[in-house]
Design an enzyme around this catalytic site. Structure first.
Site, PDB file in Angstrom:
ATOM      1  N   ASP A  83       0.872  -1.170   0.105  1.00  0.00           N
ATOM      2  CA  ASP A  83       0.174   0.024   0.177  1.00  0.00           C
ATOM      3  C   ASP A  83       0.907   1.356  -0.057  1.00  0.00           C
ATOM      4  O   ASP A  83       1.799   1.201   0.666  1.00  0.00           O
ATOM      5  CB  ASP A  83      -0.981   0.052   1.243  1.00  0.00           C
ATOM      6  CG  ASP A  83      -2.244   0.096   0.889  1.00  0.00           C
ATOM      7  OD1 ASP A  83      -2.916   1.119   0.786  1.00  0.00           O
ATOM      8  OD2 ASP A  83      -2.792  -1.099   1.078  1.00  0.00           O
ATOM      9  N   ASP A 107      -2.963   4.626  -2.132  1.00  0.00           N
ATOM     10  CA  ASP A 107      -4.302   5.017  -1.716  1.00  0.00           C
ATOM     11  C   ASP A 107      -4.639   6.329  -1.925  1.00  0.00           C
ATOM     12  O   ASP A 107      -3.849   7.324  -2.236  1.00  0.00           O
ATOM     13  CB  ASP A 107      -3.722   4.933  -0.053  1.00  0.00           C
ATOM     14  CG  ASP A 107      -4.909   5.112   1.143  1.00  0.00           C
ATOM     15  OD1 ASP A 107      -5.926   4.560   0.899  1.00  0.00           O
ATOM     16  OD2 ASP A 107      -4.827   6.309   1.790  1.00  0.00           O
ATOM     17  N   GLU A 158      -6.717   3.988  -6.070  1.00  0.00           N
ATOM     18  CA  GLU A 158      -8.087   4.130  -5.327  1.00  0.00           C
ATOM     19  C   GLU A 158      -8.387   5.480  -5.621  1.00  0.00           C
ATOM     20  O   GLU A 158      -7.889   6.470  -4.961  1.00  0.00           O
ATOM     21  CB  GLU A 158      -7.661   3.841  -3.719  1.00  0.00           C
ATOM     22  CG  GLU A 158      -9.109   4.214  -3.242  1.00  0.00           C
ATOM     23  CD  GLU A 158      -9.005   4.513  -1.585  1.00  0.00           C
ATOM     24  OE1 GLU A 158      -9.996   4.139  -0.772  1.00  0.00           O
ATOM     25  OE2 GLU A 158      -7.949   4.893  -1.056  1.00  0.00           O
ATOM     26  N   HIS A 174     -10.724  -4.130   2.491  1.00  0.00           N
ATOM     27  CA  HIS A 174     -10.619  -3.820   3.986  1.00  0.00           C
ATOM     28  C   HIS A 174     -11.566  -2.891   4.259  1.00  0.00           C
ATOM     29  O   HIS A 174     -11.999  -2.404   5.372  1.00  0.00           O
ATOM     30  CB  HIS A 174      -9.030  -3.445   4.194  1.00  0.00           C
ATOM     31  CG  HIS A 174      -8.816  -2.338   3.547  1.00  0.00           C
ATOM     32  ND1 HIS A 174      -8.400  -2.153   2.171  1.00  0.00           N
ATOM     33  CD2 HIS A 174      -8.603  -1.101   3.976  1.00  0.00           C
ATOM     34  CE1 HIS A 174      -7.949  -0.899   1.927  1.00  0.00           C
ATOM     35  NE2 HIS A 174      -8.036  -0.152   2.920  1.00  0.00           N
ATOM     36  N   ASP A 175     -12.161  -1.804   3.163  1.00  0.00           N
ATOM     37  CA  ASP A 175     -13.120  -0.787   3.557  1.00  0.00           C
ATOM     38  C   ASP A 175     -14.380  -1.119   3.360  1.00  0.00           C
ATOM     39  O   ASP A 175     -15.338   0.150   3.407  1.00  0.00           O
ATOM     40  CB  ASP A 175     -12.722   0.216   2.853  1.00  0.00           C
ATOM     41  CG  ASP A 175     -11.446   1.044   3.134  1.00  0.00           C
ATOM     42  OD1 ASP A 175     -11.143   0.919   4.396  1.00  0.00           O
ATOM     43  OD2 ASP A 175     -10.563   1.750   2.477  1.00  0.00           O
TER      44      ASP A 175
END
Length: 624
Positions: free
Chosen positions: A145, A252, A309, A386-387
């Site tokens: 990430d 991210d 993202e 994960h979100d």
């Protein structure tokens, strides 16, 4: 008989003309120019540019919840290493590690205090180096990430920045003076709202200015306008790990680096609130592609994979092309958060979420399948991360164990037969579902959930009905569902950590009947089915990965029907996204006589051709 209408057709003349143009390109254009921009005319999948990452299966790992090797109740890097054989056997090509960096863990590692070190409960830099080596030895790749919109307020750069107004790193973050009203009351520089707390600005007593944070107050935003800031970030967060052998990044909040530095007030759309949604001012700013271009120069030197993202992004085809066009974009691909938002968000002015429905889901999925054919950009396939809550609980069934497994297999068929790079999230292959609604809200640990629960209790102090409604809303959208420990076996703590140890998050209630060990020995399990689907996807990659997509409308809105064409073959995927039996016209009406079932999640589909049971799915094939 129920009619199935083709939504996308080509006349014979158009096909012949398109083939002519393609042949001309092959003879008269050099290979480099073809690789720069391929525009698919929907004729032949062979015109897609082949890349290893387009065919890859990428598996996201949440370190804290994957596998604890040392008995402290928190997952770690050695634990990941111990499960690499499991991932390789599943059919994974790339593992994506969520933030493992040194962090106070206000937002589970997305608040980084040192990019060049590791969060101690997870391990050391040496452990991560061992993971990189072990992953490559297994024949897989590894991506990290990249979190560079903000840092932790405990990062040494921010500590220097807040130490004084004349510190050399003061301008590495956004600092602004207060606004004062007629009564001498201090206010933030503007009315922007952050994602985790109300104001996007926090007052610093020492230097008597506000600093900007789009997320939590402990996560101050970097000032990307400062060239020295960018150079520092590139060296510390990217080059440091690329030199150690990683293969790329999931980037991210990739569209947040450039902001409107005039910091105007956001329009007042919620007059009852002091702060206002302001994403239009801190997303997709005027210099965003300049910054990403700088990053691309570095990433290209290492041949690094990039998936971005695009958060709070208006998902238009034109907008995505600016980021992910093979010819002019800076990223290999981006995540489709318009799809992930279905049934999860409120539009401005709404007081509740728009419910999920199959027709909207089908329309959104089809839009991006067509986009992959009609442009030179690539797409991602994912329904979990994960979100977000678990995909079975959102798009399948939270009912009986049989219904959950059947709907999980339906989802596997849907994803594995579509164009795009396939992303799985840990436990998706086992059918892990949301936490039970009976759990108290105190079980949730995420900063967003904690803040929402606190706000709900303040809002509904003496109204139990109000409080239940607010907590129900939190439960439906909580990120915590995806962060429960991985379920490895039927033993204590699901094999995630040692017996007698309290894991950092509670294990879901169903671990004894839903775990990797139990499913590994069962070819009829969801895990066994995912293995078959991933093998099939690789075997038929010309068809499923690169094939031309065409969707079909049906009278039953819950049926999702589409074909793929490639390398002289044609497939048909039909899934029933409901808990009720549905009728349709049958595969022969689309593929003709002689088609066969390639895979199905319920046996006997050939004997009940025109009937699909609840959550049933089939994939047919034929030779053209």
């Amino acid at each position: 008989m129920r009619k199935i209408r083709s939504l996308t057709t080509l006349g014979a003349a158009v096909v012949l003309l398109a083939v002519g143009f393609i042949l001309a390109e092959r003879y008269f254009l050099d290979l480099g120019s073809i690789n720069q921009k391929i525009i698919s005319l929907g004729v032949d999948d062979q015109d897609q540019v082949r890349k290893w990452w387009k065919e890859a299966v990428i598996y996201e790992i949440y370190p804290a919840s994957f596998k604890d090797s040392d008995g402290d109740g928190i997952g770690d890097v050695p634990g990941i290493i111990s499960k690499l054989d499991y991932l390789h056997d599943l059919g994974v090509d790339v593992i994506h590690i969520c933030p493992h960096y040194q962090s106070p863990q206000v937002d589970m590692g997305y608040d980084i205090s040192d990019y060049e070190d590791v969060h101690r409960p997870y391990g050391t830099v040496e452990d991560v180096q061992a993971l990189i080596h072990a992953t490559h030895t297994c024949g897989m790749k590894i991506i990290f990430d990249l979190v560079i919109n903000h840092s932790s307020d405990q990062h040494k750069w921010f500590e220097e920045s807040r130490s004084s107004k004349d510190n050399p790193k003061r301008d590495w973050y956004f600092w602004r003076p207060a606004r004062w009203d007629a009564e001498g009351k201090r206010h933030p520089p503007n009315n922007w709202r952050s994602h985790f707390t109300a104001p996007a600005w926090t007052w610093d007593e020492k230097t008597e200015e506000y600093y900007l944070h789009i997320y939590a107050p402990e996560m101050p935003d970097f000032n990307w306008e400062n060239e020295e800031t960018r150079k520092g970030l590139y060296n510390s967060s990217m080059i440091f790990w690329l030199e150690r052998g990683i293969d790329g990044f999931r980037i991210d909040t990739v569209n947040k680096y450039s902001k409107d530095i005039k910091f105007p007030d956001a329009p007042i759309v919620e007059p009852w609130e002091e702060t206002q949604p302001a994403s239009e001012f801190y997303n997709n700013g005027p210099r965003i592609h300049e910054y990403l271009g700088e990053m691309k120069e570095i990433l290209d030197r290492y041949g690094a994979l990039t998936v971005g993202e695009l958060s709070h992004f208006p998902f238009s085809e034109e907008g995505v092309l600016q980021f992910a066009s093979a010819g002019s974009g800076q990223l290999n691909m981006v995540f489709n958060y318009a799809l992930m938002a279905l049934g999860q968000t409120r539009e401005r002015g709404q007081h509740s979420r728009s419910p999920f429905n199959a027709p909207v889901f089908k329309k959104e999925m089809s839009r991006w399948q067509t986009f992959a054919s009609d442009t030179d950009a690539w797409v991602t396939l994912f329904l979990e991360n994960h979100d977000a809550p678990r995909s079975i609980s959102r798009f399948g069934s939270d009912g009986s164990a049989e219904e959950q497994m059947r709907s999980g297999k339906m989802i596997a068929m849907l994803l594995a037969t579509m164009t795009g790079t396939l992303f799985l999230y840990q436990g998706q292959e086992l059918g892990l579902a949301n936490a039970p609604r009976s759990w108290p809200v105190e079980e949730f640990k995420d900063v967003r959930s904690v803040n929402m629960a606190r706000k709900a209790k303040e809002k509904c102090k003496h109204d139990s009905t109000c409080l239940k409604k607010e907590i129900d809303e939190l439960w439906e959208t909580a990120r915590d569902h995806a962060r429960l420990p991985m379920q490895w076996n039927s033993g204590p703590n699901a094999g995630f950590t040692d017996e007698g140890v309290t894991p950092w998050m509670r294990v879901n209630n169903d671990w004894k009947t839903k775990n990797a060990e139990l499913q590994s020995g069962n070819s009829l399990s969801l895990l066994g089915f995912w293995k078959r689907m991933l093998r099939l996807r690789k075997e038929y990659k010309d068809l499923f990965v690169y094939g031309v997509y065409q969707s079909y409308a049906t009278e039953a809105a819950e049926l999702f029907v589409f074909t793929k064409v490639g390398s002289g073959k044609k497939s048909l995927t039909v899934v029933n996204m409901s808990g009720e039996e549905k009728r349709w016209e049958g595969a022969s009406s689309i593929l003709g006589e002689g088609c066969r079932i390639l895979i199905e999640n319920i046996g006997g589909g050939a004997q009940r051709e025109e009937v699909l049971s609840a959550w049933e799915g089939r994939v047919y094939s034929t030779v053209l």
